[in-house]
Design a protein around this motif. Sequence first.
Motif, mmCIF file in Angstrom:
data_model
loop_
_atom_site.group_PDB
_atom_site.id
_atom_site.type_symbol
_atom_site.label_atom_id
_atom_site.label_comp_id
_atom_site.label_asym_id
_atom_site.label_seq_id
_atom_site.Cartn_x
_atom_site.Cartn_y
_atom_site.Cartn_z
ATOM 1 N N ASN A 9 9.759 10.960 -0.210
ATOM 2 C CA ASN A 9 10.478 9.729 0.149
ATOM 3 C C ASN A 9 10.293 9.328 1.607
ATOM 4 O O ASN A 9 11.257 9.001 2.300
ATOM 5 N N VAL A 11 9.732 7.198 4.740
ATOM 6 C CA VAL A 11 9.866 5.805 5.179
ATOM 7 C C VAL A 11 9.539 5.762 6.668
ATOM 8 O O VAL A 11 10.016 6.594 7.429
ATOM 9 N N THR A 13 9.586 3.028 9.802
ATOM 10 C CA THR A 13 9.922 1.691 10.286
ATOM 11 C C THR A 13 9.679 1.663 11.783
ATOM 12 O O THR A 13 10.184 2.505 12.515
ATOM 13 N N THR A 18 9.106 -2.352 8.352
ATOM 14 C CA THR A 18 8.871 -1.154 7.550
ATOM 15 C C THR A 18 7.406 -1.102 7.134
ATOM 16 O O THR A 18 6.904 -2.003 6.478
ATOM 17 N N TYR A 21 7.059 2.563 2.611
ATOM 18 C CA TYR A 21 8.286 2.642 1.812
ATOM 19 C C TYR A 21 8.187 3.822 0.865
ATOM 20 O O TYR A 21 7.298 3.836 0.005
ATOM 21 N N ASP A 22 9.065 4.753 0.999
ATOM 22 C CA ASP A 22 9.297 5.701 -0.074
ATOM 23 C C ASP A 22 8.030 6.346 -0.637
ATOM 24 O O ASP A 22 7.780 6.317 -1.836
ATOM 25 N N SER A 57 11.312 7.511 9.724
ATOM 26 C CA SER A 57 12.657 6.935 9.687
ATOM 27 C C SER A 57 13.523 7.718 8.712
ATOM 28 O O SER A 57 14.689 7.966 8.969
ATOM 29 N N GLN A 216 0.746 -2.755 0.824
ATOM 30 C CA GLN A 216 1.878 -3.203 1.656
ATOM 31 C C GLN A 216 2.925 -2.102 1.843
ATOM 32 O O GLN A 216 4.118 -2.329 1.712
ATOM 33 N N GLY A 217 2.436 -0.906 2.140
ATOM 34 C CA GLY A 217 3.338 0.191 2.477
ATOM 35 C C GLY A 217 3.927 0.919 1.285
ATOM 36 O O GLY A 217 4.710 1.842 1.454
ATOM 37 N N LYS A 218 3.577 0.491 0.051
ATOM 38 C CA LYS A 218 4.128 1.157 -1.130
ATOM 39 C C LYS A 218 3.016 1.836 -1.924
ATOM 40 O O LYS A 218 1.857 1.412 -1.880
#
Lengths: 261, 321
Positions: A9, A11, A13, A18, A21-22, A57, A216-218
């Motif tokens: 998980n 994260v 930022t 951010t 993400y996760d 984060s 996009q960060g996922k």
Amino acid sequence: MTAFFTIDNLVVTIANKTLLYDISFAMAKGDYLCVIGSNGAGKSTLLKAIMSIVPLSSGSIKLNQLLLSQLKQKSLAQHISYVPQAHGHSLLFKVNEFIKMARYPYHSPFSDWSHKDQQAFDRAVTITDITSFLERQMQTLSGGEIQRVMIAAALCQQTPLLLLDEPTSFLDPHHQVEVHNLIRDLNQQHNISVIEVSHDLNHACQHSQHILALKQGKTLWYGNSSEFMNTQQLNQLYDQQFVFATHPQTGAKVALTSEFK
Amino acid sequence: MTPKPVLITITLISLFTLGVSPYIGQIHFDNSELYNQILMQIRLPRVLLAFIVGAGLAVCGMVFQAMFHNPLATPFTLGVASGASLGAASYVFLGLSFSVLGIDGSSLAAFSGALVAISIVFAISRFRSGFSPETLLLSGVAINFFFSSLILFIQYLSNISDSFRIIRWLMGSINSVGYHDMLQLLPFVSVCIVTILWLRRELNLLMAGDDIALSRGVAVKQVRYLLFFVTSLCVGAIVALCGPIGFIGMMVPHICRLLIGSDHRWLTPATLLFGGSFLIVCDTLARTIIAPAEIPVGVITTLLGGPFFLWLLVKSRLNAA
């Protein structure tokens, strides 16, 4: 599978934005993971978060059950090494000086260059085959030579996990193959686990064992490299149509960008 | 060139400079009581002071160049010395006179000024990653202007004698009698130099860039704070005593890098010896060229440093192209 390296998980930022993400995944010892995705997907940020260059984060990163956030930077550098993207400012060192500096995590302000240091150094320069230009200045090296020196320095750090950020992006085809082969040798013969950020889709699918696709960060996709190549996934990942061909020599599935919308 | 013989040569040259320069001056050698008095109480302490100041400024310049990856970054060009000057000028203007633990108040004021300036520079350089060196230098110029105008303002408000004192002091000079000033300065410069020698490996890696330094295990943030702190201490103490003596911190480390390479294990001792003897030579010139009057040594170093700065600027532009 005993987890050698796990991210849970995660994260990241930075300045209210951010970037990751996760993110969660686990790697076995000796695994070769390629991280792919379009520009700005957070691939480099992931490596930097692992190397503690950017702060987490939330979430956790563990190596051999050790929580990385609890390690000092110096002990972290005994476990993980990192080859950054080819960067701007020139390095004013000789090749051998630069590689020797990678033994920093094993030194105190008073310690001398030891036999063990020398062994690590010799091994690193032999594997990467750079003995012929050890005396040269870093600024005089070509792109391919620099990349090999950067990898040699990371090897000299003697870590079980190696992070590489686009190691072949600015190289011609010959040097790309050379660096790819080097990374594969490190992984297969020297049992070093590798996480590589790459824009070379075909290389990633053919040479790595697992793929992490970021958008996009996922996490868009994570799994065995052999299962990655399909039209829908690639289209989603890059917003671009792809077609497939078969490599005439290896029979591997090769992705090509489509000529039609 | 291998570093060892170069360092030995620099050491011999500085010993020679240290040994000979006290004997140079308007009054020539004789065995009289007066001459010995001049030699031991005026010239020798002055030469030693020049050495300490030169060594301190050169080594601080070296650290800035490594930390900002730029040969033009020094405590001077980035406005840290002006910050220290403002601190010291305020001390004079406010008519303060105090000392803490035997440390002169003007040193503390200059040190605070240096810390303020360095925090501004640091905040600017952190503001956005990938900040270009040119922008950093320009912000240094802006900080310099800002502090200089505050100093001018202070000077304008001061009475004529304070104002003159501030002007003379702003020119930068090694002007002291006896060993008090030198001993006052010695602990600051020593602490700074010992810390820098201690952090020689970290400095090498910082020069290669923050990402590389971090991936090799350097606690970049802590090292940087520590280096900023000790260099502010050193520059502050020097500026409070001698005023801003410009350009030593830029020229000396650069020349030493050409002579001995960029490895701080060798570069640091070379820079400190070269910086010390360089300022001795400049100061000897300063007190002999128009003797019995003397030129502030800051004028000489700046006259040499200005063209050198331009040369570096043009050279780095050419390299970038």
